[in-house]
Design a protein around this motif. Sequence first.
Motif, PDB file in Angstrom:
ATOM      1  N   VAL A 192      -5.105  48.839 -30.936  1.00 16.51           N
ATOM      2  CA  VAL A 192      -5.708  48.082 -29.831  1.00 16.51           C
ATOM      3  C   VAL A 192      -5.591  46.584 -30.090  1.00 16.51           C
ATOM      4  O   VAL A 192      -5.240  45.796 -29.195  1.00 16.51           O
ATOM      5  CB  VAL A 192      -7.184  48.496 -29.618  1.00 16.51           C
ATOM      6  CG1 VAL A 192      -7.877  47.565 -28.623  1.00 16.51           C
ATOM      7  CG2 VAL A 192      -7.269  49.946 -29.141  1.00 16.51           C
ATOM      8  N   ARG A 193      -5.842  46.194 -31.321  1.00 12.20           N
ATOM      9  CA  ARG A 193      -5.750  44.786 -31.706  1.00 12.20           C
ATOM     10  C   ARG A 193      -4.322  44.264 -31.504  1.00 12.20           C
ATOM     11  O   ARG A 193      -4.100  43.149 -31.013  1.00 12.20           O
ATOM     12  CB  ARG A 193      -6.174  44.621 -33.179  1.00 12.20           C
ATOM     13  CG  ARG A 193      -5.948  43.261 -33.834  1.00 12.20           C
ATOM     14  CD  ARG A 193      -6.501  42.086 -33.083  1.00 12.20           C
ATOM     15  NE  ARG A 193      -7.899  42.227 -32.715  1.00 12.20           N
ATOM     16  CZ  ARG A 193      -8.495  41.530 -31.755  1.00 12.20           C
ATOM     17  NH1 ARG A 193      -7.803  40.664 -31.040  1.00 12.20           N
ATOM     18  NH2 ARG A 193      -9.761  41.710 -31.476  1.00 12.20           N
ATOM     19  N   ALA A 194      -3.326  45.104 -31.803  1.00  7.56           N
ATOM     20  CA  ALA A 194      -1.921  44.704 -31.636  1.00  7.56           C
ATOM     21  C   ALA A 194      -1.614  44.400 -30.168  1.00  7.56           C
ATOM     22  O   ALA A 194      -0.932  43.412 -29.860  1.00  7.56           O
ATOM     23  CB  ALA A 194      -0.991  45.809 -32.148  1.00  7.56           C
ATOM     24  N   VAL A 195      -2.127  45.234 -29.267  1.00  5.35           N
ATOM     25  CA  VAL A 195      -1.896  44.991 -27.830  1.00  5.35           C
ATOM     26  C   VAL A 195      -2.601  43.705 -27.407  1.00  5.35           C
ATOM     27  O   VAL A 195      -2.029  42.858 -26.713  1.00  5.35           O
ATOM     28  CB  VAL A 195      -2.389  46.181 -26.969  1.00  5.35           C
ATOM     29  CG1 VAL A 195      -2.215  45.867 -25.486  1.00  5.35           C
ATOM     30  CG2 VAL A 195      -1.626  47.454 -27.324  1.00  5.35           C
ATOM     31  N   LYS A 196      -3.844  43.534 -27.827  1.00  6.01           N
ATOM     32  CA  LYS A 196      -4.600  42.324 -27.456  1.00  6.01           C
ATOM     33  C   LYS A 196      -3.901  41.064 -27.955  1.00  6.01           C
ATOM     34  O   LYS A 196      -3.793  40.065 -27.231  1.00  6.01           O
ATOM     35  CB  LYS A 196      -6.019  42.394 -28.029  1.00  6.01           C
ATOM     36  CG  LYS A 196      -6.929  43.377 -27.294  1.00  6.01           C
ATOM     37  CD  LYS A 196      -8.352  43.295 -27.834  1.00  6.01           C
ATOM     38  CE  LYS A 196      -9.305  44.146 -26.991  1.00  6.01           C
ATOM     39  NZ  LYS A 196     -10.686  44.064 -27.480  1.00  6.01           N
ATOM     40  N   ASP A 197      -3.428  41.108 -29.209  1.00  7.87           N
ATOM     41  CA  ASP A 197      -2.751  39.934 -29.782  1.00  7.87           C
ATOM     42  C   ASP A 197      -1.462  39.627 -29.031  1.00  7.87           C
ATOM     43  O   ASP A 197      -1.144  38.470 -28.749  1.00  7.87           O
ATOM     44  CB  ASP A 197      -2.440  40.167 -31.273  1.00  7.87           C
ATOM     45  CG  ASP A 197      -3.703  40.164 -32.131  1.00  7.87           C
ATOM     46  OD1 ASP A 197      -4.767  39.739 -31.624  1.00  7.87           O
ATOM     47  OD2 ASP A 197      -3.635  40.602 -33.300  1.00  7.87           O
ATOM     48  N   TYR A 198      -0.729  40.672 -28.694  1.00  6.13           N
ATOM     49  CA  TYR A 198       0.530  40.465 -27.960  1.00  6.13           C
ATOM     50  C   TYR A 198       0.257  39.845 -26.595  1.00  6.13           C
ATOM     51  O   TYR A 198       0.910  38.887 -26.181  1.00  6.13           O
ATOM     52  CB  TYR A 198       1.296  41.786 -27.790  1.00  6.13           C
ATOM     53  CG  TYR A 198       2.507  41.623 -26.909  1.00  6.13           C
ATOM     54  CD1 TYR A 198       3.696  41.112 -27.430  1.00  6.13           C
ATOM     55  CD2 TYR A 198       2.453  41.903 -25.543  1.00  6.13           C
ATOM     56  CE1 TYR A 198       4.801  40.903 -26.620  1.00  6.13           C
ATOM     57  CE2 TYR A 198       3.554  41.696 -24.722  1.00  6.13           C
ATOM     58  CZ  TYR A 198       4.722  41.197 -25.266  1.00  6.13           C
ATOM     59  OH  TYR A 198       5.814  40.986 -24.462  1.00  6.13           O
ATOM     60  N   VAL A 199      -0.718  40.392 -25.865  1.00  2.00           N
ATOM     61  CA  VAL A 199      -1.022  39.897 -24.514  1.00  2.00           C
ATOM     62  C   VAL A 199      -1.451  38.429 -24.574  1.00  2.00           C
ATOM     63  O   VAL A 199      -1.104  37.630 -23.693  1.00  2.00           O
ATOM     64  CB  VAL A 199      -2.097  40.779 -23.841  1.00  2.00           C
ATOM     65  CG1 VAL A 199      -2.584  40.156 -22.544  1.00  2.00           C
ATOM     66  CG2 VAL A 199      -1.545  42.181 -23.584  1.00  2.00           C
ATOM     67  N   ALA A 200      -2.165  38.060 -25.632  1.00  2.19           N
ATOM     68  CA  ALA A 200      -2.588  36.659 -25.783  1.00  2.19           C
ATOM     69  C   ALA A 200      -1.374  35.734 -25.897  1.00  2.19           C
ATOM     70  O   ALA A 200      -1.387  34.612 -25.366  1.00  2.19           O
ATOM     71  CB  ALA A 200      -3.480  36.511 -27.015  1.00  2.19           C
ATOM     72  N   THR A 201      -0.292  36.211 -26.530  1.00  4.42           N
ATOM     73  CA  THR A 201       0.925  35.385 -26.637  1.00  4.42           C
ATOM     74  C   THR A 201       1.608  35.207 -25.284  1.00  4.42           C
ATOM     75  O   THR A 201       2.432  34.320 -25.115  1.00  4.42           O
ATOM     76  CB  THR A 201       1.946  36.000 -27.625  1.00  4.42           C
ATOM     77  OG1 THR A 201       2.484  37.212 -27.058  1.00  4.42           O
ATOM     78  CG2 THR A 201       1.331  36.281 -28.981  1.00  4.42           C
ATOM     79  N   GLN A 202       1.258  36.080 -24.320  1.00 10.06           N
ATOM     80  CA  GLN A 202       1.851  35.999 -22.979  1.00 10.06           C
ATOM     81  C   GLN A 202       0.983  35.178 -22.015  1.00 10.06           C
ATOM     82  O   GLN A 202       1.214  35.180 -20.805  1.00 10.06           O
ATOM     83  CB  GLN A 202       2.041  37.406 -22.401  1.00 10.06           C
ATOM     84  CG  GLN A 202       2.865  38.343 -23.263  1.00 10.06           C
ATOM     85  CD  GLN A 202       4.275  37.819 -23.497  1.00 10.06           C
ATOM     86  OE1 GLN A 202       5.026  37.614 -22.560  1.00 10.06           O
ATOM     87  NE2 GLN A 202       4.623  37.599 -24.756  1.00 10.06           N
ATOM     88  N   GLY A 203      -0.035  34.519 -22.567  1.00 10.84           N
ATOM     89  CA  GLY A 203      -0.891  33.683 -21.728  1.00 10.84           C
ATOM     90  C   GLY A 203      -1.843  34.467 -20.853  1.00 10.84           C
ATOM     91  O   GLY A 203      -2.276  34.001 -19.797  1.00 10.84           O
ATOM     92  N   GLY A 207       1.920  33.853  -8.609  1.00 10.54           N
ATOM     93  CA  GLY A 207       0.826  32.877  -8.600  1.00 10.54           C
ATOM     94  C   GLY A 207      -0.551  33.482  -8.788  1.00 10.54           C
ATOM     95  O   GLY A 207      -1.554  32.855  -8.487  1.00 10.54           O
ATOM     96  N   VAL A 208      -0.605  34.735  -9.279  1.00 14.50           N
ATOM     97  CA  VAL A 208      -1.906  35.409  -9.419  1.00 14.50           C
ATOM     98  C   VAL A 208      -2.287  35.551 -10.895  1.00 14.50           C
ATOM     99  O   VAL A 208      -1.429  35.764 -11.747  1.00 14.50           O
ATOM    100  CB  VAL A 208      -1.885  36.812  -8.757  1.00 14.50           C
ATOM    101  CG1 VAL A 208      -1.746  36.688  -7.252  1.00 14.50           C
ATOM    102  CG2 VAL A 208      -0.766  37.673  -9.319  1.00 14.50           C
ATOM    103  N   PRO A 209      -3.589  35.419 -11.217  1.00 15.16           N
ATOM    104  CA  PRO A 209      -4.037  35.637 -12.596  1.00 15.16           C
ATOM    105  C   PRO A 209      -3.984  37.117 -12.966  1.00 15.16           C
ATOM    106  O   PRO A 209      -4.269  37.979 -12.128  1.00 15.16           O
ATOM    107  CB  PRO A 209      -5.476  35.118 -12.594  1.00 15.16           C
ATOM    108  CG  PRO A 209      -5.911  35.176 -11.168  1.00 15.16           C
ATOM    109  CD  PRO A 209      -4.695  35.034 -10.320  1.00 15.16           C
ATOM    110  N   VAL A 210      -3.619  37.398 -14.211  1.00 14.23           N
ATOM    111  CA  VAL A 210      -3.416  38.781 -14.657  1.00 14.23           C
ATOM    112  C   VAL A 210      -4.328  39.101 -15.841  1.00 14.23           C
ATOM    113  O   VAL A 210      -4.378  38.349 -16.813  1.00 14.23           O
ATOM    114  CB  VAL A 210      -1.950  39.012 -15.090  1.00 14.23           C
ATOM    115  CG1 VAL A 210      -1.734  40.466 -15.509  1.00 14.23           C
ATOM    116  CG2 VAL A 210      -0.986  38.630 -13.978  1.00 14.23           C
ATOM    117  N   VAL A 211      -5.040  40.223 -15.740  1.00 14.10           N
ATOM    118  CA  VAL A 211      -5.823  40.760 -16.855  1.00 14.10           C
ATOM    119  C   VAL A 211      -5.231  42.118 -17.205  1.00 14.10           C
ATOM    120  O   VAL A 211      -4.958  42.934 -16.316  1.00 14.10           O
ATOM    121  CB  VAL A 211      -7.313  40.943 -16.463  1.00 14.10           C
ATOM    122  CG1 VAL A 211      -8.087  41.617 -17.591  1.00 14.10           C
ATOM    123  CG2 VAL A 211      -7.942  39.615 -16.120  1.00 14.10           C
ATOM    124  N   VAL A 212      -5.006  42.364 -18.483  1.00 14.47           N
ATOM    125  CA  VAL A 212      -4.508  43.678 -18.913  1.00 14.47           C
ATOM    126  C   VAL A 212      -5.705  44.566 -19.250  1.00 14.47           C
ATOM    127  O   VAL A 212      -6.585  44.177 -20.029  1.00 14.47           O
ATOM    128  CB  VAL A 212      -3.568  43.557 -20.127  1.00 14.47           C
ATOM    129  CG1 VAL A 212      -3.205  44.938 -20.675  1.00 14.47           C
ATOM    130  CG2 VAL A 212      -2.313  42.785 -19.746  1.00 14.47           C
TER     131      VAL A 212
END
Length: 558
Positions: free
Chosen positions: A391-402, A373-378
């Motif tokens: 770096v862009r690849a990691v950011k794009d992937y994390v965005a797909t995980q909400g 139940g906690v918000p997550v920032v990578v």
Amino acid sequence: MGYKSDIEIAREADKKQIQEIGMKLGIESKDLLPYGHDKAKVSQEFINSVQGNKNGKLILVTAINPTPAGEGKTTTTVGLGDGLNRIGKKAAVCIREASLGPNFGMKGGAAGGGYAQVVPMEDMNLHFTGDFHAITSAHSLLSAMLDNHIYWGNECDIDIRRVQWKRVVDMNDRALRQVNVSLGGVANGFPREGGFDITVASEVMAILCLANNLKDLEKRLGDMIVAYRRDRSPVFCRDIKAEGAMTVLLKDAMQPNLVQTLENNPAFVHGGPFANIAHGCNSVIATTTALKIADFVVTEAGFGADLGAEKFMNIKCRKAGLSPDCVVLVATVRAMKMNGGVAKADLGAENVDAVNEGCANLGRHIGNLKSFGVPVVVAINHFVTDTDAEVRAVKDYVATQGSEAILSRHWELGSEGSADLATRVAEIAESGVSKFAPIYEDDMPLMGKIETIAKKIYHADDVIADTKVRDQLKLWEEQGYGNLPICMAKTQYSFSTDPSLRGAPTGHSVPIREVRLSAGAGFVVVVCGEIMTMPGLPRVPSAESIHLNDDGQIEGLF
């Protein structure tokens, strides 16, 4: 361009007197017990005086499963603390103390890195303020009193085949895992088999890190089970009458240590249970004290989120009534590439496909953390070899995980490089969106709790436990220990119990080798796979290259 080593940067630090650091949090000189000029313990009187204060925001820093590429969790914790102070927040850092065993073994020192470090680095990685020595001594006192009790008539009717209490030493020493004690005839007692754990695996360490105050500490020490009688009934530390003297030895060790970051911001460094064999968090008393006197507290949990964060949420937060407002999950492009199958020697070359391939590990950790139940920032801990495309690849992937990923350059630039991360983390923490809850209830059966962790966090198909283990868990439930949380002792390198399985494995099982009741600390330890509570040294230990140089400075520790 050439970069300075961590130790070179630390030696150039412009350290302030510790009294000046204390004043940033409203701790006056009279409430500090100095150990030299740059470290001090915070008095119990001061801690008692701030209990009525409102709590600040709690930020947990955790990571993906560790790889030989390095993730930089402590570096990010320190960098984020400095970043929050830079953007005008009153922030403190809470991290663990380092164990001598890994320092001289494979891991090296643990105080951050680059321009995001806590100082004095050499002291923190060696004897510091003597906390670990006090824990070793208190543990050893109980060991001595237990065997002495048996020698002088065994009033408690201890079955010497069922003595549970091992000895400890703060060193990696495989030769001590199993030993025979009391050899040498009548004068030396009754021979029995014993063994050593490393100090950070001691239940005394776990208790020090979970106790609220000295009274609570003494009660928990008394509750420890040290042996069993022939009828299998437990013998407690209080039956040996050791808890009072142990508390005396731990009196100063219970007080949190205050030091500073390179940017002269306050840092509490206190306690240090391992995360793969214990609960992997700094002390409750340091965290709760920091929350009463800072607006933001940044703390970390050991190894990957499957171990450290899980135990932080299910054990530390549950026991201490804490609730994280935001979780920062540390990842590196290099580690993504390693999870994607790239060899360590080839990590310098751009490989976006491997980054994408390796992101599965990151994604699973994000999902696991959100289940609390906690918000997550990578936080993408930046390395100079990272390319924009990676770096862009990691950011794009994390965005797909909400979730969202933010590049942080604290290693290279200090708080200037972590300001973006700090700004976003502060926004989330202050928004109050966290709805934290542990993933299992207190009253769930012990085996059910183990299965919940194995299936929800490790994504295993099943748990393998023989009848002996299941019967032991049932017996503890009958004895009133069924409401305790679970502390998994498992490899840190994989979601599974096989350290070679990287990424996000499925279809695996979790084999339980043994279970141990830590009645004083208040959890059940579940030992999985080949995990050892007394590590060994590697073929070439770090100790071989540690020495004093001609100027009397320590070399090779970092």
